[in-house]
Design a protein around this motif. Structure first.
Motif, PDB file in Angstrom:
ATOM      1  N   SER A  88      -9.639   3.213  -0.816  1.00 17.11           N
ATOM      2  CA  SER A  88      -9.915   3.199  -2.249  1.00 17.11           C
ATOM      3  C   SER A  88      -9.056   4.242  -2.970  1.00 17.11           C
ATOM      4  CB  SER A  88     -11.407   3.451  -2.503  1.00 17.11           C
ATOM      5  OG  SER A  88     -11.736   3.185  -3.854  1.00 17.11           O
ATOM      6  N   GLN A  89      -9.375   4.491  -4.213  1.00 17.82           N
ATOM      7  CA  GLN A  89      -8.559   5.334  -5.084  1.00 17.82           C
ATOM      8  C   GLN A  89      -9.445   6.067  -6.074  1.00 17.82           C
ATOM      9  OE1 GLN A  89      -6.558   2.989  -7.963  1.00 17.82           O
ATOM     10  NE2 GLN A  89      -5.240   4.610  -8.741  1.00 17.82           N
ATOM     11  N   ARG A  90      -9.043   7.276  -6.457  1.00 17.13           N
ATOM     12  CA  ARG A  90      -9.702   8.014  -7.527  1.00 17.13           C
ATOM     13  C   ARG A  90      -8.626   8.771  -8.297  1.00 17.13           C
ATOM     14  NH1 ARG A  90     -13.002   5.274  -5.526  1.00 17.13           N
ATOM     15  NH2 ARG A  90     -15.203   5.708  -5.045  1.00 17.13           N
ATOM     16  N   SER A  91      -7.994   8.089  -9.266  1.00 17.13           N
ATOM     17  CA  SER A  91      -6.955   8.747 -10.072  1.00 17.13           C
ATOM     18  C   SER A  91      -6.664   7.925 -11.318  1.00 17.13           C
ATOM     19  CB  SER A  91      -5.673   8.931  -9.253  1.00 17.13           C
ATOM     20  OG  SER A  91      -5.148   7.691  -8.818  1.00 17.13           O
ATOM     21  N   ARG A  92      -6.293   8.634 -12.390  1.00 19.02           N
ATOM     22  CA  ARG A  92      -5.896   7.965 -13.633  1.00 19.02           C
ATOM     23  C   ARG A  92      -4.569   7.239 -13.436  1.00 19.02           C
ATOM     24  NH1 ARG A  92      -7.737  10.633 -18.807  1.00 19.02           N
ATOM     25  NH2 ARG A  92      -9.340  12.145 -18.211  1.00 19.02           N
ATOM     26  N   ALA A  93      -4.445   6.095 -14.055  1.00 19.49           N
ATOM     27  CA  ALA A  93      -3.205   5.327 -13.956  1.00 19.49           C
ATOM     28  C   ALA A  93      -2.015   6.139 -14.461  1.00 19.49           C
ATOM     29  CB  ALA A  93      -3.322   4.024 -14.733  1.00 19.49           C
ATOM     30  N   THR A  94      -2.215   6.892 -15.531  1.00 22.11           N
ATOM     31  CA  THR A  94      -1.111   7.646 -16.132  1.00 22.11           C
ATOM     32  C   THR A  94      -0.626   8.784 -15.244  1.00 22.11           C
ATOM     33  OG1 THR A  94      -2.748   8.980 -17.336  1.00 22.11           O
ATOM     34  CG2 THR A  94      -1.759   7.111 -18.505  1.00 22.11           C
ATOM     35  N   LYS A  95      -1.393   9.143 -14.237  1.00 20.97           N
ATOM     36  CA  LYS A  95      -1.019  10.247 -13.354  1.00 20.97           C
ATOM     37  C   LYS A  95      -0.688   9.794 -11.929  1.00 20.97           C
ATOM     38  CE  LYS A  95      -3.887  13.635 -15.818  1.00 20.97           C
ATOM     39  NZ  LYS A  95      -4.986  14.626 -15.688  1.00 20.97           N
ATOM     40  N   THR A  96      -0.828   8.509 -11.650  1.00 25.82           N
ATOM     41  CA  THR A  96      -0.733   8.022 -10.274  1.00 25.82           C
ATOM     42  C   THR A  96       0.687   7.628  -9.894  1.00 25.82           C
ATOM     43  OG1 THR A  96      -3.004   7.194 -10.394  1.00 25.82           O
ATOM     44  CG2 THR A  96      -1.617   6.315  -8.645  1.00 25.82           C
ATOM     45  N   ASP A  97       1.146   8.166  -8.746  1.00 30.04           N
ATOM     46  CA  ASP A  97       2.462   7.805  -8.232  1.00 30.04           C
ATOM     47  C   ASP A  97       2.514   6.311  -7.906  1.00 30.04           C
ATOM     48  OD1 ASP A  97       3.099  10.475  -8.347  1.00 30.04           O
ATOM     49  OD2 ASP A  97       2.901  10.826  -6.187  1.00 30.04           O
ATOM     50  N   MET A  98       3.650   5.691  -8.144  1.00 28.96           N
ATOM     51  CA  MET A  98       3.801   4.276  -7.849  1.00 28.96           C
ATOM     52  C   MET A  98       3.601   3.997  -6.369  1.00 28.96           C
ATOM     53  SD  MET A  98       4.134   1.503  -9.422  1.00 28.96           S
ATOM     54  CE  MET A  98       3.883  -0.064  -8.608  1.00 28.96           C
ATOM     55  N   GLN A  99       3.920   4.959  -5.511  1.00 27.01           N
ATOM     56  CA  GLN A  99       3.751   4.743  -4.080  1.00 27.01           C
ATOM     57  C   GLN A  99       2.288   4.527  -3.719  1.00 27.01           C
ATOM     58  OE1 GLN A  99       6.349   4.275  -1.972  1.00 27.01           O
ATOM     59  NE2 GLN A  99       4.749   3.590  -0.551  1.00 27.01           N
ATOM     60  N   VAL A 100       1.375   5.122  -4.481  1.00 25.79           N
ATOM     61  CA  VAL A 100      -0.054   4.912  -4.230  1.00 25.79           C
ATOM     62  C   VAL A 100      -0.414   3.447  -4.458  1.00 25.79           C
ATOM     63  CG1 VAL A 100      -2.391   5.482  -5.036  1.00 25.79           C
ATOM     64  CG2 VAL A 100      -0.672   7.293  -4.771  1.00 25.79           C
ATOM     65  N   TYR A 101       0.144   2.851  -5.511  1.00 27.69           N
ATOM     66  CA  TYR A 101      -0.090   1.419  -5.755  1.00 27.69           C
ATOM     67  C   TYR A 101       0.437   0.587  -4.591  1.00 27.69           C
ATOM     68  CZ  TYR A 101      -1.532   2.281 -10.557  1.00 27.69           C
ATOM     69  OH  TYR A 101      -2.225   2.702 -11.664  1.00 27.69           O
ATOM     70  N   ARG A 102       1.635   0.917  -4.136  1.00 28.42           N
ATOM     71  CA  ARG A 102       2.227   0.156  -3.030  1.00 28.42           C
ATOM     72  C   ARG A 102       1.393   0.296  -1.759  1.00 28.42           C
ATOM     73  NH1 ARG A 102       7.190   2.279  -5.492  1.00 28.42           N
ATOM     74  NH2 ARG A 102       8.259   0.529  -6.524  1.00 28.42           N
ATOM     75  N   ASP A 103       0.950   1.507  -1.476  1.00 29.51           N
ATOM     76  CA  ASP A 103       0.187   1.742  -0.248  1.00 29.51           C
ATOM     77  C   ASP A 103      -1.154   1.020  -0.275  1.00 29.51           C
ATOM     78  OD1 ASP A 103       2.190   3.306   0.790  1.00 29.51           O
ATOM     79  OD2 ASP A 103       1.270   5.210   0.228  1.00 29.51           O
ATOM     80  N   ILE A 104      -1.873   1.114  -1.380  1.00 25.82           N
ATOM     81  CA  ILE A 104      -3.194   0.492  -1.461  1.00 25.82           C
ATOM     82  C   ILE A 104      -3.073  -1.031  -1.427  1.00 25.82           C
ATOM     83  CG2 ILE A 104      -5.177   0.101  -2.981  1.00 25.82           C
ATOM     84  CD1 ILE A 104      -5.034   3.063  -3.730  1.00 25.82           C
ATOM     85  N   ILE A 105      -2.123  -1.582  -2.143  1.00 24.48           N
ATOM     86  CA  ILE A 105      -1.953  -3.035  -2.141  1.00 24.48           C
ATOM     87  C   ILE A 105      -1.494  -3.520  -0.768  1.00 24.48           C
ATOM     88  CG2 ILE A 105      -0.533  -4.916  -3.067  1.00 24.48           C
ATOM     89  CD1 ILE A 105      -0.755  -3.485  -5.812  1.00 24.48           C
ATOM     90  N   ASP A 106      -0.674  -2.724  -0.088  1.00 17.16           N
ATOM     91  CA  ASP A 106      -0.229  -3.091   1.255  1.00 17.16           C
ATOM     92  C   ASP A 106      -1.412  -3.133   2.230  1.00 17.16           C
ATOM     93  OD1 ASP A 106       1.402  -3.712   3.381  1.00 17.16           O
ATOM     94  OD2 ASP A 106       2.190  -1.695   3.641  1.00 17.16           O
ATOM     95  N   ILE A 107      -2.257  -2.103   2.188  1.00 15.86           N
ATOM     96  CA  ILE A 107      -3.382  -2.020   3.119  1.00 15.86           C
ATOM     97  C   ILE A 107      -4.496  -2.993   2.749  1.00 15.86           C
ATOM     98  CG2 ILE A 107      -5.214  -0.517   3.994  1.00 15.86           C
ATOM     99  CD1 ILE A 107      -3.247   1.845   3.524  1.00 15.86           C
ATOM    100  N   ASP A 108      -4.905  -2.991   1.490  1.00 19.07           N
ATOM    101  CA  ASP A 108      -6.092  -3.725   1.065  1.00 19.07           C
ATOM    102  C   ASP A 108      -5.841  -5.204   0.808  1.00 19.07           C
ATOM    103  OD1 ASP A 108      -6.934  -1.102   1.023  1.00 19.07           O
ATOM    104  OD2 ASP A 108      -8.020  -1.263  -0.857  1.00 19.07           O
ATOM    105  N   LEU A 109      -4.604  -5.567   0.551  1.00 18.65           N
ATOM    106  CA  LEU A 109      -4.311  -6.958   0.196  1.00 18.65           C
ATOM    107  C   LEU A 109      -3.323  -7.605   1.166  1.00 18.65           C
ATOM    108  CD1 LEU A 109      -4.491  -9.422  -1.647  1.00 18.65           C
ATOM    109  CD2 LEU A 109      -2.790  -8.342  -3.154  1.00 18.65           C
ATOM    110  N   THR A 110      -2.086  -7.116   1.176  1.00 17.25           N
ATOM    111  CA  THR A 110      -1.047  -7.783   1.960  1.00 17.25           C
ATOM    112  C   THR A 110      -1.387  -7.839   3.444  1.00 17.25           C
ATOM    113  OG1 THR A 110       0.568  -6.945   0.351  1.00 17.25           O
ATOM    114  CG2 THR A 110       1.426  -7.882   2.396  1.00 17.25           C
ATOM    115  N   ALA A 111      -1.862  -6.722   3.996  1.00 15.72           N
ATOM    116  CA  ALA A 111      -2.179  -6.688   5.434  1.00 15.72           C
ATOM    117  C   ALA A 111      -3.345  -7.608   5.766  1.00 15.72           C
ATOM    118  CB  ALA A 111      -2.492  -5.260   5.870  1.00 15.72           C
ATOM    119  N   GLN A 112      -4.313  -7.710   4.864  1.00 15.93           N
ATOM    120  CA  GLN A 112      -5.464  -8.591   5.117  1.00 15.93           C
ATOM    121  C   GLN A 112      -5.048 -10.063   5.060  1.00 15.93           C
ATOM    122  OE1 GLN A 112      -7.929  -6.777   6.229  1.00 15.93           O
ATOM    123  NE2 GLN A 112      -6.655  -5.061   5.592  1.00 15.93           N
TER     124      GLN A 112
END
Length: 275
Positions: free
Chosen positions: A94-118
């Motif tokens: 999961s995630q706990r951070s504001r969009a305006t402060k979040t590194d793009m790599q966090v989006y890639r990592d979460i989508i890779d683990i939670d979506l693409t890998a599944q």
């Protein structure tokens, strides 16, 4: 539906909802395959399950390891139960951070683990299940996959995407005897918020009060498996405001039936013929 004698495979089984589902499936008589990255924790959970178990540790982002584990899981399930009866796509972060402060790599990592890998793990299993003409695929989404939740933009994107894939897949598999269930947990008492990624991709390291006071994981697992036995395709496991939010966005069963009817009437065949 009885789980007695069936074979089930769960990713993210080393803790939380995954561990609770593994334990509950074992209590209901199913053989269980447990996957995750922590082999020692998986082995500890497997040791408390009264039925046959197989521990298959791997990182869901490692395609080669995932494909090798799929072969092992199918072979083991076939030898012991005639085939794999169920797969739970549960691994996630999961995630706990504001969009305006979040590194793009966090989006890639979460989508890779939670979506693409599944999706990749499920796709690898489809030939086995469709050839058997039976099986159940369970996708662990979230209330944040029904309603966009602040501080979880990447997580919501991934969980909405997982539900979308599952809903489309359900329609396709409706003629193949394979059932698809999407589970939307609210706050369940796990380490999900402690392990959530912060804006820079590091672990948050602390929990939320709402999570700590959430539904016990064992109770949530019982509710989920009861609903699967009942044939529910969309399963909301939440309480209070979270439950109300999920129910407001619930997909009518008539719509699922309409999509299945399109497939039964040859929709996919016509699309392929026209392409």
């Amino acid at each position: 539906m009885s789980y007695e004698g069936q074979a089930w495979w769960i990713t993210g089984a080393s803790s939380g909802i995954g561990a609770a589902l593994a334990t509950e499936l074992g209590a209901r008589g199913a053989r269980v395959i447990l996957s995750g990255r922590d082999e020692a924790r998986l082995a500890g959970i497997a040791g408390d399950i009264p039925t046959d178990t197989l521990v298959l540790p791997f990182d869901v982002r490692d395609d080669a390891a995932m494909l090798a584990a799929t072969t092992q899981a199918v072979d083991w399930a076939t030898a012991n139960s005639g085939g794999l009866d169920g797969f739970v796509a549960n691994a996630g972060v999961s995630q706990r951070s504001r969009a305006t402060k979040t590194d793009m790599q966090v989006y890639r990592d979460i989508i890779d683990i939670d979506l693409t890998a599944q999706i990749a793990a499920s796709q690898a299993l489809l030939p086995h299940m469709t050839a058997r003409g039976s099986g159940k695929l369970l996708f662990i989404s979230s209330i944040a996959g029904k309603v966009g939740v602040p501080m979880r933009t990447a997580y919501s994107a991934a969980k909405f995407g997982l539900a979308g894939y599952a809903d489309a897949l359900r329609g396709e598999l409706s003629i193949d005897g394979v059932d698809v269930h999407v589970i939307y947990p609210g706050s369940v008492a796990t380490n999900v918020s402690r392990n959530a990624l912060s804006a820079d991709g590091t672990k948050r390291g602390r929990s939320d009060e709402v999570i700590d006071n959430g539904i016990p994981a064992d109770d949530a697992a019982k509710t989920m498996l009861d609903a699967v036995s009942n044939g529910d395709r969309e399963i909301i496991v939440a309480q209070g405001m979270e439950e109300a939010m999920g129910e407001m966005r619930r997909t009518p069963d008539q719509l699922f039936d309409q999509v299945a009817g399109m497939v039964a009437a040859g929709y996919m065949d016509k699309m392929e013929a026209d392409s």
